[in-house]
Write an enzyme that holds these catalytic residues in place. Structure first.
Site: not given
Ligand code: GLA
Length: 376
Positions: A105-106, A131, A205, A207, A277, A311, A339
């Site tokens: 994450n950020r 990430h 991560h 999907y 998100d 997340q 996540e």
């Molecule tokens: C995470 C982020 C999203 C995006 C995805 C990758 O889940 O929170 O905003 O950046 O990764 O696309």
């Protein structure tokens, strides 16, 4: 003479037993070459459990590449987004199935402070680091070890992240062990140690689309998420510091709701996130933290974790440009992520659970993805 005979008999039985064991391991985990990257061999590992279900992993980014599970009629399909070849994996979406680190994450403005020292990490998401930076753990070749003494098919990936890699201090020894149980659970055991104080937030991560990857969107997936609060974000997806209760908002999934039911509501955080998100603060009171049920196939995913956050991301950045397994197009919101981990930008929020890892400490964490079917 008798002694020699006995000795050779013993030797023969040892050979037979070890041959049997290696056949057993071979049946459970098949290792094929997938490609090479930066001079290192990349493998595709096929894990088959006793139920006859298959997952595939690759040591490139320690990714989950394939999860093939039956629907309520026994029809099997792959339900995770990924690619058939290594070339496509390398060129395609970086995070499909990946282990994300050193900091998932950020991190706001790519900046954090440890013991008075300011560290800078690369900006790869507007003004922020996302990430672990562009060359984070999702993009490296991990070492591969097929776990021999496991009752279930199991693979351990290890990676040594050098001091100051992507701007993070300390040499970190990371490992993720994937175990595919006969009960169709992917157990992910993570460990990290460091030789110098650093920060770590590790996640997977993957999907998911329980219709089968590439078969429509995830808006009809019914989610139950055991969390009373979440961390609202600003316009660049950094937590504002507010802890908001979900009660009475479209973020409340404590009782089951289809993802699409409220995703387009006029609600500030849905606008800022372009959908869901967001990091949920898990109540951690029940064994299962998240349940996802897809009514057409009857497939169900349960997520169990020891982490404080989750997340919940609804594939808002998927746009149909990615062509995955079997040539299928991954359209807008055709996959969702759960996540597990710590809250985004934790190093810059003293009141969030700490992500500091000290020298001599071992980070240990487990998250489980459990698949099943429900017939009604
Ligand atoms: C995470 C982020 C999203 C995006 C995805 C990758 O889940 O929170 O905003 O950046 O990764 O696309």
């Amino acid at each position: 003479m008798k002694r020699i005979l006995l000795l050779s008999l013993a030797l023969v039985s040892v050979i037979i037993i070890s041959c049997n064991q290696s056949t057993k391991t071979k049946e459970m985990v098949k290792k094929d070459v997938f490609g090479t990257h930066n001079g290192k061999e990349v493998y595709l590992l096929t894990l088959t459990n006793k139920a006859g279900n298959v997952i595939r992993l690759t040591n490139f980014g320690a990714k989950i590449n394939w999860i093939e599970v039956p629907d309520k009629n026994g029809k099997k399909d792959n339900i995770t987004l990924g690619y058939d070849s290594f070339e496509e994996t390398l060129k395609g979406d970086k995070y499909f199935g990946a282990v994300v680190g050193r900091f998932a994450n950020r991190i706001a403005n790519g900046k954090f402070t440890l013991d008075g020292v300011v560290y800078h990490t690369p900006l790869n998401d507007g003004p922020n680091t996302l990430h672990g930076g562009p060359l984070g753990w999702h993009s490296v070749v991990w070492n591969t070890e097929v776990v021999k003494d496991s009752k279930f098919p199991s693979v351990k990936f290890t990676y040594v992240s050098p001091d100051m890699e992507e701007g993070f201090p300390g040499k970190v020894d990371a490992s993720v062990t994937y175990t595919w149980t006969d009960n169709n659970e992917i157990v992910m055991d993570y460990t990290c140690t460091t030789d110098k104080k650093t920060i770590v937030n590790i996640t997977n991560h993957a999907y998911f689309n329980l219709h089968g990857a590439g078969n429509g969107d995830i808006l009809d997936h019914v989610v139950t998420l055991k969390a009373s609060a979440f961390t609202p974000v600003d316009s660049v997806m950094i937590p504002t510091g507010e802890i908001r209760q979900v009660a009475g908002t479209p973020f409340d999934f404590n009782t089951p709701h289809p993802i699409g039911e409220r995703i387009n509501d006029k609600y500030d955080q849905l606008k800022l996130g372009k959908g869901y998100d967001h990091n949920y603060i898990l109540d951690n009171k029940e064994e299962v933290d998240v349940t996802v049920y897809e009514p057409v196939s009857g497939r169900m995913l349960e997520v169990l974790t020891d982490q404080p956050g989750m997340q919940f991301y609804t594939g808002n950045f998927l746009d149909g440009t990615q062509i995955g397994h079997g040539g299928k197009v991954y359209k807008y919101r055709s996959g969702m992520c759960l996540e597990s981990g710590h809250y985004p930008d934790s190093p810059n929020h003293a009141d969030f659970p700490t992500t500091v890892l000290n020298a001599g400490e071992t980070l240990k964490s487990t998250t489980i993805y459990r698949f099943s079917v429900k017939s009604n």
